[in-house]
Design a protein around this motif. Structure first.
Motif, PDB file in Angstrom:
ATOM      1  N   ASP A  41     -41.932  15.638-147.225  1.00  0.00           N
ATOM      2  CA  ASP A  41     -42.682  14.764-148.068  1.00  0.00           C
ATOM      3  C   ASP A  41     -43.359  15.719-148.930  1.00  0.00           C
ATOM      4  N   PHE A  42     -43.948  16.948-148.617  1.00  0.00           N
ATOM      5  CA  PHE A  42     -44.743  17.915-149.347  1.00  0.00           C
ATOM      6  C   PHE A  42     -44.545  19.269-148.332  1.00  0.00           C
ATOM      7  N   ILE A  43     -44.482  20.322-149.353  1.00  0.00           N
ATOM      8  CA  ILE A  43     -44.085  21.771-148.885  1.00  0.00           C
ATOM      9  C   ILE A  43     -45.460  22.621-149.515  1.00  0.00           C
ATOM     10  N   VAL A  44     -45.855  23.382-148.647  1.00  0.00           N
ATOM     11  CA  VAL A  44     -47.112  24.483-148.891  1.00  0.00           C
ATOM     12  C   VAL A  44     -46.317  25.742-148.696  1.00  0.00           C
ATOM     13  N   THR A  45     -46.187  26.539-149.592  1.00  0.00           N
ATOM     14  CA  THR A  45     -45.853  28.044-149.621  1.00  0.00           C
ATOM     15  C   THR A  45     -47.079  28.717-149.737  1.00  0.00           C
ATOM     16  N   THR A  46     -47.171  30.037-148.993  1.00  0.00           N
ATOM     17  CA  THR A  46     -48.253  31.067-149.092  1.00  0.00           C
ATOM     18  C   THR A  46     -47.708  32.327-149.483  1.00  0.00           C
ATOM     19  N   LEU A  63     -44.990  39.794-142.418  1.00  0.00           N
ATOM     20  CA  LEU A  63     -45.475  39.013-141.501  1.00  0.00           C
ATOM     21  C   LEU A  63     -44.595  38.690-140.089  1.00  0.00           C
ATOM     22  N   CYS A  64     -45.823  38.551-138.999  1.00  0.00           N
ATOM     23  CA  CYS A  64     -45.114  38.498-137.779  1.00  0.00           C
ATOM     24  C   CYS A  64     -45.459  36.977-137.330  1.00  0.00           C
ATOM     25  N   PRO A  65     -44.387  36.265-136.836  1.00  0.00           N
ATOM     26  CA  PRO A  65     -44.828  34.903-136.265  1.00  0.00           C
ATOM     27  C   PRO A  65     -45.439  34.989-134.925  1.00  0.00           C
ATOM     28  N   ILE A  66     -46.454  34.130-134.700  1.00  0.00           N
ATOM     29  CA  ILE A  66     -47.447  34.144-133.434  1.00  0.00           C
ATOM     30  C   ILE A  66     -46.457  34.442-132.016  1.00  0.00           C
ATOM     31  N   GLN A  67     -45.472  33.939-131.984  1.00  0.00           N
ATOM     32  CA  GLN A  67     -44.535  33.756-130.946  1.00  0.00           C
ATOM     33  C   GLN A  67     -43.991  35.105-130.597  1.00  0.00           C
ATOM     34  N   LYS A  68     -44.128  36.067-131.516  1.00  0.00           N
ATOM     35  CA  LYS A  68     -43.511  37.210-131.221  1.00  0.00           C
ATOM     36  C   LYS A  68     -44.419  38.400-131.057  1.00  0.00           C
ATOM     37  N   ASP A  69     -43.927  39.374-130.866  1.00  0.00           N
ATOM     38  CA  ASP A  69     -44.819  40.794-130.533  1.00  0.00           C
ATOM     39  C   ASP A  69     -44.991  41.507-131.801  1.00  0.00           C
ATOM     40  N   ILE A  70     -46.273  41.829-132.160  1.00  0.00           N
ATOM     41  CA  ILE A  70     -46.463  42.347-133.442  1.00  0.00           C
ATOM     42  C   ILE A  70     -45.929  43.864-133.574  1.00  0.00           C
ATOM     43  N   LYS A  71     -45.403  44.345-134.647  1.00  0.00           N
ATOM     44  CA  LYS A  71     -44.974  45.557-134.819  1.00  0.00           C
ATOM     45  C   LYS A  71     -45.803  46.299-135.816  1.00  0.00           C
ATOM     46  N   GLU A  72     -45.677  47.858-135.617  1.00  0.00           N
ATOM     47  CA  GLU A  72     -46.619  48.448-136.584  1.00  0.00           C
ATOM     48  C   GLU A  72     -46.349  47.986-137.939  1.00  0.00           C
ATOM     49  N   GLY A  73     -47.378  47.926-138.705  1.00  0.00           N
ATOM     50  CA  GLY A  73     -47.257  47.512-140.356  1.00  0.00           C
ATOM     51  C   GLY A  73     -47.229  46.139-140.432  1.00  0.00           C
ATOM     52  N   GLU A  74     -47.032  45.312-139.425  1.00  0.00           N
ATOM     53  CA  GLU A  74     -47.073  43.874-139.448  1.00  0.00           C
ATOM     54  C   GLU A  74     -48.525  43.170-139.467  1.00  0.00           C
ATOM     55  N   VAL A  75     -48.538  41.853-139.939  1.00  0.00           N
ATOM     56  CA  VAL A  75     -49.737  41.127-139.779  1.00  0.00           C
ATOM     57  C   VAL A  75     -49.349  39.631-139.072  1.00  0.00           C
ATOM     58  N   TYR A  76     -49.949  39.262-138.037  1.00  0.00           N
ATOM     59  CA  TYR A  76     -49.889  37.835-137.640  1.00  0.00           C
ATOM     60  C   TYR A  76     -50.070  36.861-138.830  1.00  0.00           C
ATOM     61  N   ASN A  77     -49.012  35.687-138.783  1.00  0.00           N
ATOM     62  CA  ASN A  77     -49.084  35.041-139.814  1.00  0.00           C
ATOM     63  C   ASN A  77     -50.110  33.862-139.497  1.00  0.00           C
ATOM     64  N   SER A  78     -51.275  34.286-139.697  1.00  0.00           N
ATOM     65  CA  SER A  78     -52.483  33.295-139.227  1.00  0.00           C
ATOM     66  C   SER A  78     -52.623  32.124-140.515  1.00  0.00           C
ATOM     67  N   ASN A  79     -52.226  32.347-141.478  1.00  0.00           N
ATOM     68  CA  ASN A  79     -52.343  31.301-142.652  1.00  0.00           C
ATOM     69  C   ASN A  79     -51.638  30.125-142.355  1.00  0.00           C
ATOM     70  N   ALA A  80     -50.298  30.252-141.876  1.00  0.00           N
ATOM     71  CA  ALA A  80     -49.543  29.128-141.385  1.00  0.00           C
ATOM     72  C   ALA A  80     -50.383  28.354-140.419  1.00  0.00           C
ATOM     73  N   LEU A  81     -50.652  28.968-139.484  1.00  0.00           N
ATOM     74  CA  LEU A  81     -51.543  28.147-138.281  1.00  0.00           C
ATOM     75  C   LEU A  81     -52.564  27.481-138.771  1.00  0.00           C
ATOM     76  N   SER A  82     -53.496  28.295-139.529  1.00  0.00           N
ATOM     77  CA  SER A  82     -54.707  27.482-140.281  1.00  0.00           C
ATOM     78  C   SER A  82     -54.507  26.234-141.054  1.00  0.00           C
ATOM     79  N   LEU A  83     -53.311  26.657-141.889  1.00  0.00           N
ATOM     80  CA  LEU A  83     -52.971  25.470-142.686  1.00  0.00           C
ATOM     81  C   LEU A  83     -52.309  24.149-141.981  1.00  0.00           C
ATOM     82  N   GLY A  84     -51.704  24.593-141.092  1.00  0.00           N
ATOM     83  CA  GLY A  84     -50.932  23.722-140.190  1.00  0.00           C
ATOM     84  C   GLY A  84     -52.036  22.713-139.542  1.00  0.00           C
TER      85      GLY A  84
END
Length: 359
Positions: free
Chosen positions: A205-210, A149-170
Motif C-alpha cells: 500500500d506504500f513503499i519507502v525507498t532510501t 549495503l549489507c543486510p543484517i542477516q549476513k556477515d559484513i565485508k570490507e567496505g560495506e555498512v549494515y543497512n540500519s536505515n531499513a531496520l529503523s524505518l521498519g
C-alpha cells in the motif's frame, strides 16, 4: 524545491486512503484505525456509587458502604471511615460518583478514523462492546538502494555498512500501526530499482525507498522516467531536502536520502503524515509545545529545520551534533524542535518541540 507546508498540502490532497475493513475482538483492535463511529448505549455509572469506604448519609439515617457500592436513592454524601470522628462539615454529593458522570448514553466514544489505543478500549469495554469494525492494517515495503549495503542477516565485508536505515524505518512503521510487507535492497542501478519497485508495488500500500537521491544517482534520475508520477521532488527541509514523493503503479512511494539522520527525520516529517492518510487515520495538527532552549545552537536559515534533541520537562536541549550522516542521534532524543528560516537559536529563546509519538 517546495516548502514543507506545501509538501504536507500535496500529501493531504493527492494520497488515497485504504478502504478495506474487518471486524476484530476488542483487544485485537489496538493500533488499528476505527472504521465506524461508536456511541455509548448506557450511562456510566447507571446509578450513583460510593468513591470511598465509609458511612453514607440518607436523610436522618446512615448506612455503611464500600468503595464502588451502588448507593440508595436519596443518599446525599459519603463520609470516609477515617474521617468519621473528625468530620465537621459535609458537602452535598461528597465522595459520590453520580449517574452518567463518566459516560452519557449516546455519547460519541470513538470516531471513524481514530487510532485505537489501550485507553480507547476502556470506554468501549465499559459498554460491553465485544468487537468493532476497523480498517485492515496497510502493508508497507522498504527498498534500500546502495552498492555497499549489507543486510543484517549476513556477515559484513570490507567496505560495506549494515543497512540500519531499513531496520529503523521498519520499526517506526510497526510502531505506527502498519505492517511490513518486504524489506529489500537494490544496487544503485535503474533497471534493478525498477524491477524491485514493480514487484513490491503489486502487494504494497506504500513503499519507502532510501538512498540514491543525489543528483546523479539512479533513484533520483529514474524518478523522471514515464513510470512515475512525481508529486514533489526536493523540499525546503533540513535534513532530507532531496526527498521526493511519487506514484508508481498507483502505489505511493516516499523517496528518502540514504544518510541515516536525513532518512529518519525525513520519514518523521513526511512519511508519518503520508502513512496516516493511507491508514485512514484522522489527520490532526501534530501536537507541539513551546519551550525554552537550554543552549544556543545554529541551523540553516533558508528552510525548515528539524533539530533532534531532548525535552526534560522544562527546557529543550539540542543533540550535540545533528549532521545528516549521524546514525545514533535519535536514540538519545525524545523529539525534535522545528525551526523555520532562523540561523541562530539563542539560549532561553522559545522553540516549538514535537515529541516522537508512537503513532
Amino acid at each position: 524545491m517546495i516548502s514543507y507546508k506545501n509538501a504536507l498540502e500535496i500529501i493531504a490532497n493527492e494520497i488515497s486512503t485504504a478502504s478495506e475493513t474487518k471486524n476484530l475482538p476488542l483487544l485485537a483492535c489496538v493500533k488499528h484505525i476505527c472504521a465506524e463511529d461508536l456511541y455509548a448505549s448506557s450511562d456510566l455509572p447507571s446509578a450513583p456509587i460510593s468513591l470511598r469506604d465509609g458511612i453514607a448519609l440518607l436523610g436522618n439515617k446512615s448506612y455503611q458502604v464500600s468503595t464502588g457500592d451502588t448507593l440508595k436513592e436519596g443518599t446525599v454524601a459519603v463520609i470516609p471511615l477515617e474521617e468519621i470522628n473528625n468530620s465537621n462539615h459535609v458537602t452535598m454529593k461528597q465522595n459520590i460518583k453520580e449517574v452518567a458522570e463518566d459516560i452519557k448514553k449516546g455519547e460519541l466514544l470513538l470516531k471513524k478514523g481514530d487510532y485505537i489505543t489501550a485507553y480507547s478500549i476502556t470506554s468501549l469495554a465499559s459498554q460491553g462492546i465485544k468487537s468493532i469494525k476497523v480498517f485492515k492494517r496497510i502493508k508497507v515495503s522498504i527498498l534500500s538502494i546502495g552498492d555497499n549495503l549489507c543486510p543484517i542477516q549476513k556477515d559484513i565485508k570490507e567496505g560495506e555498512v549494515y543497512n540500519s536505515n531499513a531496520l529503523s524505518l521498519g520499526a517506526r512503521i510497526l510502531e505506527s500501526g502498519a505492517n511490513i510487507h518486504k524489506v529489500w535492497q537494490s544496487k544503485n542501478d535503474k533497471n534493478e530499482i525498477l524491477e524491485c519497485l514493480q514487484e513490491l508495488s503489486e502487494k504494497s500500500d506504500f513503499i519507502v525507498t532510501t538512498g540514491a537521491m543525489s543528483m546523479h544517482d539512479a533513484m533520483s534520475k529514474t524518478l523522471y522516467s514515464d513510470e512515475f508520477k512525481i508529486l514533489f521532488h526536493k523540499v525546503q527541509i533540513a535534513p532530507a531536502s532531496p526527498t521526493a514523493l511519487s506514484i508508481f503503479n498507483e502505489t505511493p512511494i516516499l523517496h528518502l536520502p540514504g544518510l541515516p539522520l536525513s532518512s529518519l527525520l525525513g520519514f518523521e516529517l513526511l512519511g508519518i503524515p503520508t502513512l496516516k492518510i493511507i491508514k485512514n487515520e484522522n489527520i490532526q495538527n501534530k501536537k507541539s509545545i513551546f519551550v525554552k532552549n537550554e543552549e544556543e545552537f545554529t541551523c540553516k536559515d533558508n528552510c525548515t529545520s528539524a533539530i533532534p534533541g531532548f525535552f526534560n520537562g522544562i527546557t529543550f536541549k539540542s543533540a550535540p551534533s545533528f549532521k545528516a550522516g549521524m546514525l545514533n542521534v535519535l536514540a538519545k532524543c525524545n523529539g525534535y524542535a522545528l525551526i523555520k528560516n532562523t540561523n541562530i537559536i539563542e539560549k532561553d529563546a522559545f522553540v516549538e518541540f514535537f515529541a516522537f509519538l508512537k503513532n
